[in-house]
Design a protein around this motif. Sequence first.
Motif, PDB file in Angstrom:
ATOM      1  N   UNK A 250     117.935  11.837 -24.154  1.00  0.00           N
ATOM      2  CA  UNK A 250     118.598  10.969 -23.161  1.00  0.00           C
ATOM      3  C   UNK A 250     119.574   9.973 -23.761  1.00  0.00           C
ATOM      4  N   UNK A 251     119.420   9.667 -25.030  1.00  0.00           N
ATOM      5  CA  UNK A 251     120.275   8.662 -25.664  1.00  0.00           C
ATOM      6  C   UNK A 251     121.724   9.132 -25.759  1.00  0.00           C
ATOM      7  N   UNK A 252     121.972  10.432 -25.653  1.00  0.00           N
ATOM      8  CA  UNK A 252     123.346  10.927 -25.709  1.00  0.00           C
ATOM      9  C   UNK A 252     124.179  10.321 -24.588  1.00  0.00           C
ATOM     10  N   UNK A 253     123.593  10.193 -23.401  1.00  0.00           N
ATOM     11  CA  UNK A 253     124.327   9.571 -22.299  1.00  0.00           C
ATOM     12  C   UNK A 253     124.651   8.115 -22.602  1.00  0.00           C
ATOM     13  N   UNK A 254     123.701   7.407 -23.210  1.00  0.00           N
ATOM     14  CA  UNK A 254     123.944   6.010 -23.570  1.00  0.00           C
ATOM     15  C   UNK A 254     125.131   5.895 -24.517  1.00  0.00           C
ATOM     16  N   UNK A 255     125.169   6.766 -25.526  1.00  0.00           N
ATOM     17  CA  UNK A 255     126.251   6.727 -26.514  1.00  0.00           C
ATOM     18  C   UNK A 255     127.588   7.049 -25.843  1.00  0.00           C
ATOM     19  N   UNK A 256     127.595   8.038 -24.955  1.00  0.00           N
ATOM     20  CA  UNK A 256     128.828   8.406 -24.257  1.00  0.00           C
ATOM     21  C   UNK A 256     129.349   7.248 -23.420  1.00  0.00           C
ATOM     22  N   UNK A 257     128.456   6.577 -22.720  1.00  0.00           N
ATOM     23  CA  UNK A 257     128.851   5.438 -21.891  1.00  0.00           C
ATOM     24  C   UNK A 257     129.315   4.264 -22.741  1.00  0.00           C
ATOM     25  N   UNK A 258     128.664   4.045 -23.875  1.00  0.00           N
ATOM     26  CA  UNK A 258     129.111   2.988 -24.793  1.00  0.00           C
ATOM     27  C   UNK A 258     130.530   3.273 -25.278  1.00  0.00           C
TER      28      UNK A 258
END
Length: 539
Positions: A250-258
């Motif tokens: 799930x952290x991939x979405x966080x990185x993309x949004x960052x």
Amino acid sequence: MIRGLKSILLSMVVVIAVVPARSQTPDTARPKLVLFITVDAMRPDYLPRFESQLTGGLAKLYKGGAVFTNGYQDHGITETAPGHSATMSGRFPVHNGIIANAAGVNDTTVTLIDAPGLLGASPFRFRGTTLTDWLIAKDPRTRVLSVSRKDRAAILPIGRSKQPVFWYAPNGIFTTSTYYGSALPDWVKAFNARKIPASFVGHTWRILLPESAYTEPDSVPIESGGIGFMFPYTAPSSPDTAAMVLAGFPWMDEVTLDFALAGVNALKLGAGPQTDVLAISLSTTDAIGHRFGPDSREMHDQILRLDRSLGVFLDSLFRIRNEKDVVIALTADHGLTPFPEVHAHDPNSGAIRVDVRPVLQRLSNSLAKAGVPGMGLTAMYGIYDGNGFSFESGVLELDGPALAKAHVNQDSLLRALRAEFLRVPGVARADRISELARADTVNDKIARRWLHMFSDDTGASLVVSLAPYNYWLSGYSAQHGSPNDPDARVPIIFYGNGVKPGRYTEFARVVDMAPTLAAIVRATPQEKLDGRILQNAIR
């Protein structure tokens, strides 16, 4: 015949120009930022299903937006590339040229920047324009950014325009191809230098809420190929390996949004006075869905985490940009069909994995005997290549010149093949595009969706459709790609400046989103569209 032609015209609505219902509204009231969010493989039923547990960005959009509860990607091959090609173009794949992942953005004439050894990517197959082009034509000051974990998901929403487009590479950086430029901008280099993916070394994915909040079992062996299918899941201890497998967490979405937020700041998106575009495609739901299935506990937790991550992003965006200056659209590129073995809607449905390999093997053998050249039959992830033909995503393509040279009558061959496919358990229909053109495409959604992929028999000699909830026999991953509703249904939501909140049950397609947004931002499409304005969404 007349009824079929009439229905085709009804299903392919032509929009020549956008004339907003509220034409008296001053141009200064236009949004300064269009934020278009595509969640890869997100099914619309997740929103009402998990509504009581949503507290972040999904909750904000679902509870405060214009929600079309009968939304679809209304084309036959429901894959990532065709789905993203429809989002901001307002045109079906038959018209924008993107008919499959394999014929999407892969391009050997360009290279990736700072990501050696990976296949190049560009929009060279894409035809026509997008909302981005319409806005730039209206005001050349328009700024654009498109980001994703996947190359095709970053590239296709804005079409051929050479704007800032970036995607994630397995070496842990965001990259682009030489189609867009020769070097990464300083702000992208600075973001990559932070080495955020490496910070997830040894990080463990545990369920976000107490176990009692999840009704899904956590012990379903069909998930993840029977290996590693129960919480928790821990990232590797090597920074390089952690960056490589980040896409499955799930952290991939966080990185993309960052990364997207860093781009907003660097490019001053939404600062006005013109209308800018930020396209974000979030891909983790697809990765988790393929591995664990759309009705798994892992998917449930992913949607909750996506909700929170999107909430943090929107809160951060609205701290630097006035929320009243932003219009948001959210959809998905496709849905996802449950594993036949754990079909959640009806476990006794008789859903199966369909094996057409014997039909294809007999075809390959007969064509070889007739002297049609080929390399023999191979199979991988549902792609089959034999003597004089290929078969992928239910589409059979014949090598017409090779068959003609061998004196093989193509019409006779296709009639025999159609009969053979229909004898295979789980196959619902096999059609030629020329035959579907005479169908009642208002009521025959399968025919309509195939016609939104192909215009004649040259692109697809025969299209084979499985019965709903059936799978092609290939691999262990959960599947999508069919013209059936589980793969075609998607959320369609508008939120913010110019949007009238509410629940709308009318039939809506993703191709309707670009003309609707164009009406809100008062931009004029530069060509005929397949989509129409969803007037109910406009305040």
